[in-house]
Design an enzyme around this catalytic site. Sequence first.
Site, PDB file in Angstrom:
ATOM      1  N   HIS A   1       0.755  -1.299  -0.081  1.00 47.99           N
ATOM      2  CA  HIS A   1       0.054  -0.134  -0.049  1.00 47.99           C
ATOM      3  C   HIS A   1       0.976   1.022  -0.022  1.00 47.99           C
ATOM      4  CE1 HIS A   1      -3.580   2.334   1.359  1.00 47.99           C
ATOM      5  NE2 HIS A   1      -2.790   3.219   1.561  1.00 47.99           N
ATOM      6  N   GLU A   2       1.734   1.227   1.017  1.00 48.59           N
ATOM      7  CA  GLU A   2       2.570   2.617   1.167  1.00 48.59           C
ATOM      8  C   GLU A   2       3.593   2.614  -0.033  1.00 48.59           C
ATOM      9  OE1 GLU A   2       1.862   4.939   2.948  1.00 48.59           O
ATOM     10  OE2 GLU A   2       0.472   3.673   4.260  1.00 48.59           O
TER      11      GLU A   2
ATOM     12  N   HIS B   1       1.702   4.421  -2.834  1.00 47.27           N
ATOM     13  CA  HIS B   1       1.847   5.839  -2.771  1.00 47.27           C
ATOM     14  C   HIS B   1       3.121   6.304  -3.139  1.00 47.27           C
ATOM     15  CE1 HIS B   1      -1.918   6.702  -0.598  1.00 47.27           C
ATOM     16  NE2 HIS B   1      -1.852   5.941   0.562  1.00 47.27           N
TER      17      HIS B   1
ATOM     18  N   HIS C   1       3.501   6.732  -6.589  1.00 48.40           N
ATOM     19  CA  HIS C   1       2.575   8.031  -7.288  1.00 48.40           C
ATOM     20  C   HIS C   1       3.637   9.211  -7.147  1.00 48.40           C
ATOM     21  CE1 HIS C   1      -1.477  10.111  -6.674  1.00 48.40           C
ATOM     22  NE2 HIS C   1      -0.926  10.170  -7.990  1.00 48.40           N
TER      23      HIS C   1
END
Length: 684
Positions: free
Chosen positions: A475-476, A479, A482
Amino acid sequence: MTTTAAVDLDSHPLTHWDGPSGLPDFTRLSDADFGPVFDAALAAHRAEIDAIADDPNDPTIENTFVAMELSGDALDRVSAIFWCKAGANTNDQIKVMEREVAPKMSRHYSAISMNEKLFARIDDLHRRRHTLDLDPATLRLVEKSWKGFVKSGARLDADGKARLAAINEELSSLGTTFSQNVLADESEWVMFLEEGDLAGLPGFLKDAMASAAAERGHEGGYAVTLSRSIYEPFAAYSERRDLREKAFRAFAGRGETGGATDNGAVVARILALRAEKANLLGYDSYAALKLDDTMAKTPKAVFDLLEPVWEKARRKATADEADLQRLAAAAGSNDKLAAWDWRFYQERLRAEKYAFDEAELKPYLQLDRIIEACFDVATRLFGVSFAEKQGVPAWHPDVRAFEVRNADGSQRGLFLADYFARPSKRSGAWMSSLQSGYRLGYGSAPIIYNIMNFAKPSAGEPALLSLDEARTLFHEFGHALHGLLTEAYWPSQSGTSVSRDFVELPSQLYEHWLTVPSVLETFARHYKTGEAMPKALLDKMLAAATFDAGFRTVEFTSSALVDMAYHAEKDAPADPAKFEADTLARIGMPDAIVMRHRTPHFGHVFSGDGYSAGYYSYMWSEVLDADAFSAFEETGNPFDPDLAARLKKNIYSPGGSAEPEELYTAFRGKMPSPDAMMAKRGLA
Ligand SMILES: [Zn+2]
């Protein structure tokens, strides 16, 4: 002794970064310097803004927007290091500084947004925007910043501006009061137990309860506290119905004790001020004000998402309730299933149906291999590669540095990762940046970091993760991608600078690749034997993952519906407790389930402004990520190259340079329906 006047921002190591790989030289940083450097950097930024506002030349994109976007470099640098350390490696000196820095920054930025001469230039350019032949990203920059100024009160008269400033100030102190009240209730309540009271509790929970008791001076005893990591497993495993009820009432009643820490009046005042603020700024409701620059745009769109999900989840939970009631009867209980019984009988149902022990997975999930899996998936999807660089000093010796390269070998940026828990780090997992990536001016390469809180193994042992932890890592890292893959031109449109109901898409989407069979076959290998994870084990785990969907979705969605109901009215409800009860009655909340966050302790919504009228965002992003991954499933190839290229171009690279709907539609060809999200949650 500090010599404030002597701070030279062009050479100070907090603002002039000359360490390896474009980092600050962490070996030369001193916490005592933060105060004077912040003051100097704030003054420098003020001077830059004044120079833009006072420019005698007519406003142009160059002398106004370019100048604003490039201003505040020293302030950005000292802030990035400070907030990184405040989260990941803090100390008493930094904690004291935090209480000073936060209000200073807020005053600084409100002074900028109320600067009339500056706004006059932006307003002028905004009025002429369609005659200036702007590219789409620049047009969006002009429109977004104009709107940002307006929403901060730039067009109000002097009385309006003064009133808005007073409202904001009161709201910020009410938010602090709200959090401190909840924190006080959480830290004051404790239930000490003896060995004989522990029927049903697993070993890991007894250990946690023993250390919680020791921390509170009850060596040799056991403590139930209101921290989620103790309360939830206690509610699920304790065979003592009387103790479950006691703990439940304390947990659900945080912030509603009737005493000095009661949040009833605080919430009523917050809601009244928010409604007044929306009204002052010309919006129908506070939700309308907050949703204006999101994907959802209107409260109606949020209700249109939540209401059908709510109906399905409620039906599933009602069916489950009958199952649980039967299980309770079989265990000899004649009582109607209560909120303190749900987790307990649900856990028994899980054990009966799936016979699955999470501990079996751990030996297959080594931290180092899961990190490799994150990198490998990024290489296969997006062509970027990661190479560890040794001997790069950062904010703590545990931090690892990785150089990020494009497919053609050119430099893309730097990725830093800090995986292990320690007392100087706050709990949770997050992504942030020391430096954001953009192309304006000389350009800037992204320096992105991930913080985790995995238990550090003893020397010579490998770090092993639970499935949830492996998911958090993906998940991290989503990010982080991104931030790393950004192609934004303007700094304020870089990476994760997107609306809050879009920002969880790249992260939640990336989680899907963890459980792709070819990824697990390669990277989920037994740390001793090197054998791949047995397929049967994986299947059992995936099957058990959605069996409590009714309960989880009811918990979440009721909270999101109540949050939106509070803020979607023109006038604030005078009695929030009654409003919550009436809203739950209206939507048919099952008696034996409680909201995940009840009003008196709903920190997302009342501790600050971040997720007010915004708790729905998690599910909004989930609609997108479930639909986006089903695009890969439809091709039969989780690494389909055409789709991966479209994903990179439209989701991971553009940052906030275009409308999220436009970006998503360019990737997928259409906007999603909630069907894939419902299927993912087990509600189809
Ligand atoms: Zn996230």
